[in-house]
Design a protein around this motif. Structure first.
Motif, mmCIF file in Angstrom:
data_model
loop_
_atom_site.group_PDB
_atom_site.id
_atom_site.type_symbol
_atom_site.label_atom_id
_atom_site.label_comp_id
_atom_site.label_asym_id
_atom_site.label_seq_id
_atom_site.Cartn_x
_atom_site.Cartn_y
_atom_site.Cartn_z
ATOM 1 N N GLN A 1 84.131 18.629 28.519
ATOM 2 C CA GLN A 1 84.373 19.810 29.345
ATOM 3 C C GLN A 1 83.115 20.226 30.106
ATOM 4 O O GLN A 1 83.152 20.543 31.277
ATOM 5 N N GLY A 2 81.993 20.208 29.407
ATOM 6 C CA GLY A 2 80.748 20.732 29.982
ATOM 7 C C GLY A 2 80.206 19.877 31.110
ATOM 8 O O GLY A 2 79.608 20.391 32.059
ATOM 9 N N LEU A 3 80.390 18.553 31.009
ATOM 10 C CA LEU A 3 79.839 17.681 32.059
ATOM 11 C C LEU A 3 80.928 17.129 32.982
ATOM 12 O O LEU A 3 80.620 16.463 33.969
ATOM 13 N N GLY A 4 82.188 17.356 32.627
ATOM 14 C CA GLY A 4 83.273 16.792 33.428
ATOM 15 C C GLY A 4 83.320 15.278 33.340
ATOM 16 O O GLY A 4 83.387 14.575 34.357
ATOM 17 N N VAL A 5 83.230 14.761 32.111
ATOM 18 C CA VAL A 5 83.206 13.305 31.918
ATOM 19 C C VAL A 5 84.251 12.869 30.889
ATOM 20 O O VAL A 5 84.848 13.693 30.211
ATOM 21 N N GLN A 6 84.437 11.555 30.807
ATOM 22 C CA GLN A 6 85.137 10.960 29.683
ATOM 23 C C GLN A 6 84.057 10.323 28.815
ATOM 24 O O GLN A 6 83.294 9.479 29.295
ATOM 25 N N ALA A 7 83.991 10.731 27.562
ATOM 26 C CA ALA A 7 82.883 10.297 26.706
ATOM 27 C C ALA A 7 83.357 9.292 25.662
ATOM 28 O O ALA A 7 84.364 9.509 24.985
ATOM 29 N N THR A 8 82.643 8.173 25.553
ATOM 30 C CA THR A 8 82.954 7.195 24.508
ATOM 31 C C THR A 8 81.765 7.042 23.570
ATOM 32 O O THR A 8 80.637 7.381 23.898
ATOM 33 N N ASN A 9 82.083 6.479 22.413
ATOM 34 C CA ASN A 9 81.099 6.325 21.350
ATOM 35 C C ASN A 9 80.481 4.933 21.389
ATOM 36 O O ASN A 9 81.198 3.934 21.443
ATOM 37 N N ILE A 10 79.161 4.892 21.382
ATOM 38 C CA ILE A 10 78.464 3.603 21.260
ATOM 39 C C ILE A 10 77.701 3.615 19.945
ATOM 40 O O ILE A 10 77.037 4.590 19.612
ATOM 41 N N TYR A 11 77.839 2.526 19.177
ATOM 42 C CA TYR A 11 77.201 2.453 17.859
ATOM 43 C C TYR A 11 76.268 1.255 17.805
ATOM 44 O O TYR A 11 76.519 0.237 18.469
ATOM 45 N N GLY A 12 75.238 1.390 17.033
ATOM 46 C CA GLY A 12 74.372 0.241 16.809
ATOM 47 C C GLY A 12 73.179 0.614 15.968
ATOM 48 O O GLY A 12 72.964 1.781 15.669
ATOM 49 N N LEU A 13 72.420 -0.386 15.585
ATOM 50 C CA LEU A 13 71.200 -0.146 14.803
ATOM 51 C C LEU A 13 70.206 -1.250 15.075
ATOM 52 O O LEU A 13 70.582 -2.395 15.363
ATOM 53 N N SER A 14 68.927 -0.871 14.986
ATOM 54 C CA SER A 14 67.845 -1.796 15.325
ATOM 55 C C SER A 14 67.891 -3.075 14.505
ATOM 56 O O SER A 14 67.661 -4.164 15.031
ATOM 57 N N GLU A 15 68.146 -2.931 13.214
ATOM 58 C CA GLU A 15 68.047 -4.095 12.326
ATOM 59 C C GLU A 15 69.007 -5.204 12.744
ATOM 60 O O GLU A 15 68.736 -6.388 12.524
ATOM 61 N N ILE A 16 70.143 -4.833 13.320
ATOM 62 C CA ILE A 16 71.114 -5.848 13.735
ATOM 63 C C ILE A 16 70.861 -6.263 15.184
ATOM 64 O O ILE A 16 70.942 -7.428 15.536
ATOM 65 N N MET A 17 70.539 -5.316 16.056
ATOM 66 C CA MET A 17 70.230 -5.603 17.456
ATOM 67 C C MET A 17 69.717 -4.362 18.166
ATOM 68 O O MET A 17 68.636 -4.347 18.736
ATOM 69 N N GLY A 18 70.498 -3.279 18.091
ATOM 70 C CA GLY A 18 70.214 -2.040 18.819
ATOM 71 C C GLY A 18 71.559 -1.441 19.195
ATOM 72 O O GLY A 18 72.554 -1.687 18.500
ATOM 73 N N PRO A 19 71.655 -0.676 20.292
ATOM 74 C CA PRO A 19 72.951 -0.137 20.707
ATOM 75 C C PRO A 19 73.907 -1.266 21.095
ATOM 76 O O PRO A 19 73.466 -2.362 21.427
ATOM 77 N N GLY A 20 75.221 -0.958 21.055
ATOM 78 C CA GLY A 20 76.185 -1.928 21.563
ATOM 79 C C GLY A 20 76.666 -2.922 20.524
ATOM 80 O O GLY A 20 77.128 -4.009 20.853
ATOM 81 N N ILE A 21 76.575 -2.570 19.256
ATOM 82 C CA ILE A 21 77.258 -3.369 18.226
ATOM 83 C C ILE A 21 78.760 -3.120 18.399
ATOM 84 O O ILE A 21 79.579 -4.015 18.241
ATOM 85 N N SER A 22 79.090 -1.888 18.743
ATOM 86 C CA SER A 22 80.490 -1.563 19.018
ATOM 87 C C SER A 22 80.569 -0.442 20.047
ATOM 88 O O SER A 22 79.609 0.303 20.241
ATOM 89 N N ASN A 23 81.712 -0.345 20.694
ATOM 90 C CA ASN A 23 81.964 0.731 21.664
ATOM 91 C C ASN A 23 83.456 1.024 21.765
ATOM 92 O O ASN A 23 84.269 0.116 21.680
#
Ligand code: DLL
Length: 438
Positions: A225-247
């Motif tokens: 609502q505040g930014l007028g966007v559609q927001a999705t979740n990005i997950y990840g962790l450094s030990e495996i790679m970083g962001p973008g393990i899932s979305n």
């Protein structure tokens, strides 16, 4: 949304599994030959690489944990000599030394591809502008999103975190369609726009890709609502790679994120026993890399709580999906014996329109008993209507009652004015202050 690698993202499951099994065998062979830590683990369990033929054999192997990275600091889990490394990242731990992770050129290629898949799922397209407000530096967020966005053919504004006023100016002047940052920082930016009297429909942003910390539907709603966007979740962790393990896919936005499982294989296990759990049951996410060259990870204990499902999503992708992270097993608060995650408290707020998803949980133990104070902001609209008196109203009891009903713990709710709970200044926000450990 068009996929970045449709052939791989929709690979029929039998083919996907065959690919995973083949890659797993290679990954196991690699670590057995190159990483003494893993070889020792095999030996101690009287295993040979040939005992791991397929994904079903994975539970024979011990877990790899954050401590193992600390104990072998900095390069002990690397499978390549230093000259083969193309980049280092590190994540700061709560105590002492950071954990160091490394990438070869090929690893960076896979990193970029999996982030590109994530951004495409989030609504990104070639030619679109991304305002990337994840921190650049040792943290994987900034450079990770950057590489993926370039791979997809987007153009990236590498803003990094912080300097909120400048961020808002840049968004207004450059007109990006997409933003990437932590959900708490997206809340901060939304507030800054509001303060300046800029309405959501006047903001150029259409998509937000948010992660690096737990968040819930309450925050999704406030950011959308505040930014007028559609927001999705990005997950990840450094030990495996970083962001973008899932979305998540922007058209689904149901809390389930596609795990790019041709590169990162997921298991969910019982937090106490470590036994594999059936699909749909919540436990600790354990990830195994299938193609990593510099720092392969077998059965890495993420500590993150979620469940996975292989039921088909609307997008047609065949990869497993994971639910929003409910918290980390080590973030769990035990309040007078009851297990509570901050996200559970946040979820209760969703049903109470008079309050805002800005809060802090303060845990103390003045004598023998734990005491929990939820310092919670009243919504701006409500505050404007009723004035300061609302802070002393029985709204606090209503909230406390709902929390007791839903979570079984008694909390003292202190209502506070809009804008007074801690805010993200660019990075991850800690919403819990637990003074019992001090
Ligand atoms: O936070 C990587 C990242 C950067 C992910 C940008 C997404 C976007 P680390 O600093 O190593 O890496 O922290 C990893 O953060 O184990 C989770 O506990 C938490 N986390 C990451 N993404 C999410 C998410 C990056 N979407 C740790 N929801 C993980 C909940 C998340 N928690």
């Amino acid at each position: 949304m068009p996929m970045f690698q449709p052939d791989l993202e929709t690979l029929p499951r039998p083919k996907l599994q065959a690919l995973q099994n083949e890659r797993l065998r290679e990954q196991v062979q690699l670590v057995y030959e190159r990483v003494p830590f893993y070889r020792q683990g095999f030996d101690e369990n009287r295993l040979k690489p040939s005992d791991i033929q397929s994904l079903e054999d994975l539970p024979k192997l011990p877990f790899t944990r954050k401590n193992d990275l600390r104990d072998t600091y900095p390069f002990g889990l690397f499978a390549v000599p230093r000259e083969k490394l193309a980049r280092i990242h590190a994540s700061s731990g709560t105590t002492g030394k950071p954990t160091v992770v490394g990438y070869t050129k090929e690893d960076l290629e896979v990193f970029a591809e999996t982030v590109a898949r994530s951004l495409a799922a989030a609504g990104g397209k070639p030619g679109m502008m991304l305002h990337n407000a994840y921190g650049y530096g040792l943290f994987t967020g900034g450079l990770g999103l950057h590489g993926g966005a370039e791979k997809l053919g987007m153009n990236v504004v590498p803003v990094s975190g912080g300097q909120t006023e400048r961020q808002v100016m840049l968004i207004q002047d450059l007109g990006p369609e997409m933003i990437s940052c932590t959900p708490s920082y997206a809340q901060t930016l939304a507030e800054e726009f509001r303060k300046r009297g800029v309405a959501p429909q006047e903001i150029s942003l259409k998509y937000a890709v948010l992660g690096a910390e737990p968040w819930t539907e309450a925050i999704r709603r406030s950011v959308e609502q505040g930014l007028g966007v559609q927001a999705t979740n990005i997950y990840g962790l450094s030990e495996i790679m970083g962001p973008g393990i899932s979305n998540e896919d922007v058209n689904e936005r149901d809390g389930l994120s596609y795990i790019w499982e041709d590169h990162f294989y997921p298991e969910v296990v019982d937090p106490e026993t470590g036994d594999p759990l059936p699909e749909g049951e919540v436990g600790v996410l354990v990830l195994t890399t299938l193609t990593k060259k510099a720092m392969p990870m077998l059965r890495y204990w993420t500590g993150d709580l979620t469940f996975i499902t292989r039921s088909a999503g609307a997008s047609g992708r065949t990869h497993a999906r994971m639910a929003q992270i409910r918290g980390r097993s080590d973030d769990m608060l035990i309040i007078r014996g009851v297990n509570v995650y901050p996200t559970q408290v946040e979820a209760v707020l969703l049903g109470i329109p008079e309050v805002a998803p800005h809060y802090q949980i303060v845990v103390t133990r003045p004598e023998i008993m734990d005491e929990v104070e939820l310092r919670l902001e009243v919504s701006e609209v409500h505050y404007a209507q009723h004035g300061e008196g609302i802070l002393r109203s029985d709204l606090s009891q209503t909230v406390a009652h709902k929390i007791k009903q839903n979570l079984g713990v008694s909390v003292v709710v202190t209502l506070i004015a809009p804008g007074t709970a801690p805010r993200s200044e660019g990075g991850k926000l800690r919403r819990v202050a637990d003074f019992r450990k001090l």
